[in-house]
Design an enzyme around this catalytic site. Structure first.
Site, PDB file in Angstrom:
ATOM      1  N   THR A 193      47.347 -23.885  60.994  1.00  0.00           N
ATOM      2  CA  THR A 193      46.611 -24.722  61.719  1.00  0.00           C
ATOM      3  C   THR A 193      45.936 -25.803  60.830  1.00  0.00           C
ATOM      4  O   THR A 193      45.302 -25.669  59.699  1.00  0.00           O
ATOM      5  CB  THR A 193      45.249 -23.956  62.226  1.00  0.00           C
ATOM      6  OG1 THR A 193      45.574 -22.951  62.972  1.00  0.00           O
ATOM      7  CG2 THR A 193      44.268 -24.822  63.044  1.00  0.00           C
ATOM      8  N   LYS A 232      45.458 -26.664  69.799  1.00  0.00           N
ATOM      9  CA  LYS A 232      44.782 -25.635  69.169  1.00  0.00           C
ATOM     10  C   LYS A 232      43.265 -25.891  68.884  1.00  0.00           C
ATOM     11  O   LYS A 232      42.609 -24.930  69.227  1.00  0.00           O
ATOM     12  CB  LYS A 232      45.613 -25.515  67.898  1.00  0.00           C
ATOM     13  CG  LYS A 232      44.862 -24.627  66.768  1.00  0.00           C
ATOM     14  CD  LYS A 232      44.965 -23.093  66.985  1.00  0.00           C
ATOM     15  CE  LYS A 232      44.182 -22.355  65.999  1.00  0.00           C
ATOM     16  NZ  LYS A 232      44.047 -20.716  66.156  1.00  0.00           N
ATOM     17  N   LEU A 284      50.657 -22.062  56.334  1.00  0.00           N
ATOM     18  CA  LEU A 284      49.799 -22.113  54.948  1.00  0.00           C
ATOM     19  C   LEU A 284      48.283 -22.499  55.279  1.00  0.00           C
ATOM     20  O   LEU A 284      47.837 -22.646  56.589  1.00  0.00           O
ATOM     21  CB  LEU A 284      50.440 -23.403  54.110  1.00  0.00           C
ATOM     22  CG  LEU A 284      51.792 -23.283  53.658  1.00  0.00           C
ATOM     23  CD1 LEU A 284      52.513 -24.450  53.599  1.00  0.00           C
ATOM     24  CD2 LEU A 284      51.941 -22.369  52.425  1.00  0.00           C
ATOM     25  N   PRO A 285      47.492 -22.524  54.408  1.00  0.00           N
ATOM     26  CA  PRO A 285      45.977 -22.652  54.479  1.00  0.00           C
ATOM     27  C   PRO A 285      45.689 -23.904  55.392  1.00  0.00           C
ATOM     28  O   PRO A 285      45.082 -23.763  56.296  1.00  0.00           O
ATOM     29  CB  PRO A 285      45.393 -22.685  53.195  1.00  0.00           C
ATOM     30  CG  PRO A 285      46.286 -22.073  52.450  1.00  0.00           C
ATOM     31  CD  PRO A 285      47.708 -22.371  52.900  1.00  0.00           C
TER      32      PRO A 285
HETATM   33  P1  NAD Z   1      45.822 -16.953  54.067  1.00  0.00           P
HETATM   34  O1  NAD Z   1      45.096 -17.641  53.186  1.00  0.00           O
HETATM   35  O2  NAD Z   1      45.658 -15.173  53.946  1.00  0.00           O
HETATM   36  O3  NAD Z   1      47.505 -17.178  53.598  1.00  0.00           O
HETATM   37  C1  NAD Z   1      47.957 -18.226  53.190  1.00  0.00           C
HETATM   38  C2  NAD Z   1      48.832 -18.032  52.275  1.00  0.00           C
HETATM   39  O4  NAD Z   1      49.549 -19.233  51.821  1.00  0.00           O
HETATM   40  C3  NAD Z   1      48.621 -17.317  51.097  1.00  0.00           C
HETATM   41  O5  NAD Z   1      49.008 -16.107  50.848  1.00  0.00           O
HETATM   42  C4  NAD Z   1      48.737 -18.352  49.776  1.00  0.00           C
HETATM   43  O6  NAD Z   1      49.149 -17.831  48.651  1.00  0.00           O
HETATM   44  C5  NAD Z   1      50.061 -19.174  50.388  1.00  0.00           C
HETATM   45  N1  NAD Z   1      50.430 -20.318  49.991  1.00  0.00           N
HETATM   46  C6  NAD Z   1      49.230 -21.284  49.487  1.00  0.00           C
HETATM   47  N2  NAD Z   1      49.922 -22.528  49.180  1.00  0.00           N
HETATM   48  C7  NAD Z   1      51.307 -22.152  49.018  1.00  0.00           C
HETATM   49  C8  NAD Z   1      52.340 -22.869  48.342  1.00  0.00           C
HETATM   50  N3  NAD Z   1      52.311 -23.969  47.973  1.00  0.00           N
HETATM   51  N4  NAD Z   1      53.432 -22.160  48.322  1.00  0.00           N
HETATM   52  C9  NAD Z   1      53.566 -21.006  48.994  1.00  0.00           C
HETATM   53  N5  NAD Z   1      52.559 -20.330  49.500  1.00  0.00           N
HETATM   54  C10 NAD Z   1      51.182 -20.750  49.414  1.00  0.00           C
HETATM   55  O7  NAD Z   1      45.615 -17.501  55.357  1.00  0.00           O
HETATM   56  P2  NAD Z   1      45.809 -16.702  56.780  1.00  0.00           P
HETATM   57  O8  NAD Z   1      45.000 -16.135  57.558  1.00  0.00           O
HETATM   58  O9  NAD Z   1      47.249 -16.207  56.863  1.00  0.00           O
HETATM   59  O10 NAD Z   1      45.993 -18.220  57.758  1.00  0.00           O
HETATM   60  C11 NAD Z   1      47.205 -19.003  57.564  1.00  0.00           C
HETATM   61  C12 NAD Z   1      47.050 -20.115  58.606  1.00  0.00           C
HETATM   62  O11 NAD Z   1      46.899 -19.449  60.025  1.00  0.00           O
HETATM   63  C13 NAD Z   1      45.857 -21.090  58.344  1.00  0.00           C
HETATM   64  O12 NAD Z   1      46.231 -22.256  58.725  1.00  0.00           O
HETATM   65  C14 NAD Z   1      44.868 -20.544  59.466  1.00  0.00           C
HETATM   66  O13 NAD Z   1      43.899 -21.542  59.792  1.00  0.00           O
HETATM   67  C15 NAD Z   1      45.718 -20.115  60.743  1.00  0.00           C
HETATM   68  N6  NAD Z   1      45.093 -18.851  61.465  1.00  0.00           N
HETATM   69  C16 NAD Z   1      44.869 -18.131  60.847  1.00  0.00           C
HETATM   70  C17 NAD Z   1      44.185 -16.947  61.934  1.00  0.00           C
HETATM   71  C18 NAD Z   1      43.582 -15.680  61.455  1.00  0.00           C
HETATM   72  O14 NAD Z   1      43.162 -15.000  62.175  1.00  0.00           O
HETATM   73  N7  NAD Z   1      43.621 -15.603  59.941  1.00  0.00           N
HETATM   74  C19 NAD Z   1      44.419 -17.290  63.110  1.00  0.00           C
HETATM   75  C20 NAD Z   1      45.070 -18.184  63.844  1.00  0.00           C
HETATM   76  C21 NAD Z   1      45.622 -19.126  62.916  1.00  0.00           C
END
Ligand code: NAD
Length: 296
Positions: A94, A169, A65-66
């Protein structure tokens, strides 16, 4: 075959859930976004209508999740008390250390095993199943957690007790942000001094300036073929994500009383680059700011 509930199918979770399905597990998926859910179904997952429905018979629950508030809310209202208490709960988002510890406490008080397991590696690693997981959990639970993460991982390391995964992290990414800025400043200075960039790369990569940001991920195009600098800084690790992690590090430093002045500088510089249009570009594109290519 394990029955896995996968919540959060965005840029990272989408590829991760697909790898679990590809490994032969039954993945029951949910995301607030219908488009994300459709992509997961196309990748072999089964759609659930809600988090509560997804976790109802889960053996493992994985969340991606975000940020902290989403994790607190989803666990507090929709997972705990709805998933069987035998389910292994793994949050890969994260988030801030405090939220991770608070959710762990809630989960354990309700009789669950819980782990914070944030990842290193971006969307390409999520799709390839080559993420590095840093895990905060009870020692006795680690073997099961490591095995549940196998289809998504290159390496899984236990950082310590609950919250330690998130601590690892943000500390790691603070190093990454600081060293990338150092490398970019050095390239910009070398250029002003008339030192050819490729010569500087050759020399520093084999001298004491060597570091991952330079040798594996050089921000200067043409030196490391796999680096985003060779793809116009597309893909890779977005500036917005780096800024999020640097903010988490600064919040944690303020709360714990740690002195992190270089981390604070890095946060300020990435915030500036973000404002100047760098948000969606790989974080190594901050080189442009030091070369004076972006007007403040
Ligand atoms: P993203 O915004 O693409 O995905 C998050 C998803 O969570 C979205 O599809 C959203 O609709 C869903 N969501 C939000 N609230 C929800 C709820 N209540 N119920 C169900 N679904 C819900 O973000 P991401 O890039 O996939 O990143 C996710 C996590 O991974 C973050 O914490 C980010 O910091 C971490 N991260 C990202 C990367 C990267 O390169 N993108 C790398 C390492 C870590």
């Amino acid at each position: 075959m394990t029955r896995i509930a996968f919540i959060g199918l965005g840029n990272m979770g989408g590829g991760m859930a697909a790898n679990q399905a590809r490994a032969g597990h039954e993945v029951v998926a949910f995301d607030l976004s219908a488009a994300a859910l459709e992509r997961a179904v196309a990748a072999g997952c089964r759609a659930a209508g809600s988090v509560i429905e997804a976790v109802a018979e889960a053996e493992v629950v994985i969340t991606m999740l975000p940020a902290g508030p989403h994790v607190r809310d989803v666990y507090g209202a929709q997972i705990l008390g709805h998933a069987p208490t035998t389910a292994l709960l793994i949050d890969c988002s994260t988030i801030d250390v405090e939220s991770a510890r608070a959710v762990a406490l809630l989960a354990r008080s309700a009789g669950y095993r819980f782990a914070d397991a944030p990842v290193s590696g971006g969307t390409a690693a999520a799709e390839a199943g080559t993420l590095a997981f840093m895990v905060g959990c009870d020692e006795a639970d680690f073997a099961d957690i490591e095995s549940a993460l196998v289809p998504m991982s290159r390496v899984t390391i236990r950082a310590g007790d609950h919250g330690a995964g998130q601590a690892a992290k943000i500390c790691n990414n603070m190093v990454l942000g600081i060293t990338m800025i150092g490398v970019c400043e050095a390239f910009a200075l070398a250029e002003k001094l008339g030192l050819e960039a490729d010569r500087f790369f050759d020399i520093a990569s084999r001298s004491s300036g060597q570091c991952w940001s330079l040798s594996n991920y050089s921000p200067w195009p043409g030196q490391v073929p796999t680096a985003p600098s060779n793809r116009n800084y597309e893909g890779g690790f977005a500036t917005a994500m780096m800024l999020k992690d640097l903010k988490l590090a600064q919040e944690a430093a303020a709360k714990s009383g740690a002195a992190t002045p270089m981390g604070a500088q890095a946060e300020g510089l990435y915030a500036l680059f973000d404002q100047l249009g760098g948000r969606g570009q790989d974080f190594s594109a901050i080189l442009k700011m030091f070369r004076g290519e972006l007007a403040p």
